[in-house]
Scaffold this active site. Structure first.
Site, PDB file in Angstrom:
ATOM      1  N   TYR A 149       3.652   0.492  -8.257  1.00 62.56           N
ATOM      2  CA  TYR A 149       3.597   1.452  -7.086  1.00 62.56           C
ATOM      3  C   TYR A 149       3.588   0.783  -5.807  1.00 62.56           C
ATOM      4  CZ  TYR A 149       1.952   4.290 -11.098  1.00 62.56           C
ATOM      5  OH  TYR A 149       1.776   5.070 -12.259  1.00 62.56           O
ATOM      6  N   HIS A 202       2.207  -0.929 -19.079  1.00 62.91           N
ATOM      7  CA  HIS A 202       2.916  -0.015 -18.233  1.00 62.91           C
ATOM      8  C   HIS A 202       4.134   0.642 -19.071  1.00 62.91           C
ATOM      9  CE1 HIS A 202       3.716   2.105 -14.179  1.00 62.91           C
ATOM     10  NE2 HIS A 202       3.747   3.275 -15.184  1.00 62.91           N
ATOM     11  N   SER A 216       1.213  13.242 -15.149  1.00 67.30           N
ATOM     12  CA  SER A 216       1.825  14.520 -14.564  1.00 67.30           C
ATOM     13  C   SER A 216       1.358  15.780 -15.368  1.00 67.30           C
ATOM     14  CB  SER A 216       3.458  14.303 -14.865  1.00 67.30           C
ATOM     15  OG  SER A 216       3.890  13.127 -14.160  1.00 67.30           O
ATOM     16  N   PHE A 218       4.277  23.018 -11.697  1.00 67.22           N
ATOM     17  CA  PHE A 218       3.171  24.193 -12.122  1.00 67.22           C
ATOM     18  C   PHE A 218       2.249  24.298 -10.636  1.00 67.22           C
ATOM     19  CE2 PHE A 218       4.159  22.851 -16.427  1.00 67.22           C
ATOM     20  CZ  PHE A 218       4.852  23.971 -16.664  1.00 67.22           C
ATOM     21  N   SER A 219       2.455  23.598  -9.635  1.00 64.01           N
ATOM     22  CA  SER A 219       1.997  23.989  -8.123  1.00 64.01           C
ATOM     23  C   SER A 219       2.902  24.802  -7.419  1.00 64.01           C
ATOM     24  CB  SER A 219       1.730  22.711  -7.478  1.00 64.01           C
ATOM     25  OG  SER A 219       1.006  21.901  -8.372  1.00 64.01           O
ATOM     26  N   GLY A 266       6.374  25.730  -8.487  1.00 69.33           N
ATOM     27  CA  GLY A 266       7.475  26.261  -8.914  1.00 69.33           C
ATOM     28  C   GLY A 266       8.896  26.011  -8.529  1.00 69.33           C
TER      29      GLY A 266
END
Length: 342
Positions: free
Chosen positions: A60, A127, A206, A213-214, A216
């Site tokens: 990351y 990972h 996820s 789903f927050s 759309g």
């Protein structure tokens, strides 16, 4: 510090908050890095709220997210939480490679310890699985790192069922990280059952469908430069047009339950069992607070069945990554008998 429900992750003694915090989006892959001071405030707010399980990786950034967490965990904060990071994905000459050889395992761990400014990593994941090396070889080095106290518990991410079984025979696996949400349920066939057979905890990344789903379908309007979700098949216009029906149905049930669609989607993951810890990521305190609210959403067996009926396999169009590369579906490794150390 608030006390959030805690769960046992795996059978080796690790306990974590029932919900974790995925830190990737603070530094990478979801657009430009966010302001460091804001992200440190968010991490401290999470810990004060009882979320003690933080998830990062050396890729990351690369590296910048671990450095951020190292700064955030100074001043006595480290003792309050469980820290998970990962190794195995490297970018070399602009190409992504997967490495699980012993030298890389050790070098990556020692570098992560320095960036995180800690003496020990609570949960250290591979990972992605290096399919050129028997998993026993990678696990052998991880076992040494446990014996040396550099890591406490071992995890795998996106591992196949056979790889999990072989790895667990070398050294106990504490957690498997996998993508699990209302629009990603393929892990339920083989991966979740083997985790339960072997007493391995499940960490769901996820769990909000990468933000779907927050918000759309309108989520795609917020993607910034450098947001890799732009290239995921499920967010392509034709697929999104189909997938929005799933969001609309979830939204209808959420309205009935007097919660947000993201809280409902997250509650569904929580209701999969006390061996499952979702790690939704966010860069905003208000979204974090909303995610914590999911722990208060109780679902009846009838509501679970309703959600699962609308989240069936044909409810979603588009693959997770545009192919099975780097997922559990392509994560078998050669037999140990084939290994010749270089």
């Amino acid at each position: 510090m608030a006390v959030l429900k805690r769960i046992k992750l795996g059978s080796q003694g690790l306990e974590v908050s029932a919900q974790g915090l995925g830190c990737m989006g603070m530094s990478a892959f979801y657009g430009p890095p966010k302001p460091e001071s804001d992200m440190i405030d968010l991490i401290h707010h999470a810990i004060d709220s009882g979320v003690t399980f933080l998830d990062t990786s050396d890729i990351y950034g690369p590296f910048t997210n671990e450095i951020l967490l190292g700064k955030a965990l100074k001043g006595g904060v480290r003792e309050k939480m469980e820290l998970a990071t990962k190794f195995g994905i490297v970018f070399e000459d602009g190409k992504r490679e997967i490495k699980g050889d012993p030298a890389h395992v050790r070098g990556a761990c020692e570098a992560s310890l320095k960036r995180l400014q800690v003496d020990s990593i609570d949960l250290y994941y591979q990972h992605r699985i290096d399919t050129s090396i028997p998993i026993e070889i990678t696990m052998g080095e991880l076992k040494k790192l446990v014996e040396e106290g550099k890591i406490k518990y071992v995890g795998l991410s996106e591992a196949s069922a056979s790889t999990i079984r072989r790895a667990h025979a070398v050294h106990p696996i504490t957690a498997i990280q996998l993508e699990w949400s209302l629009w990603t349920r393929d892990v339920e066939k083989d991966i979740v059952p083997i985790c339960r057979e072997l007493g391995i905890g499940i960490v769901a990344y996820s769990p909000l469908g990468r933000g779907f789903f927050s918000s759309g379908p309108k989520l795609v309007e917020t993607f910034e430069e450098g947001d890799f979700r732009k290239y995921l098949p499920r967010f392509e216009p034709e697929n999104l047009e189909h997938n929005k029906r799933l969001f609309e149905r979830v939204n209808e049930i959420a309205a009935r339950k007097q919660c947000t669609p993201s809280q409902l989607a997250l509650a569904w993951v929580h209701h999969q069992g006390d061996d499952v810890c979702p790690i939704p990521g966010t860069t905003k305190i208000e979204n974090f607070n909303q995610n914590i609210g999911a722990l208060s959403v109780k679902l009846t067996p009838e509501e679970m069945a309703e959600l699962e009926s609308i989240a069936s396999a044909d409810a979603v169009k588009g693959e997770r990554y545009g192919g099975s590369a780097y997922t559990f579906e392509s994560a078998d490794t050669p037999p140990l008998s084939s290994w010749k150390a270089v």
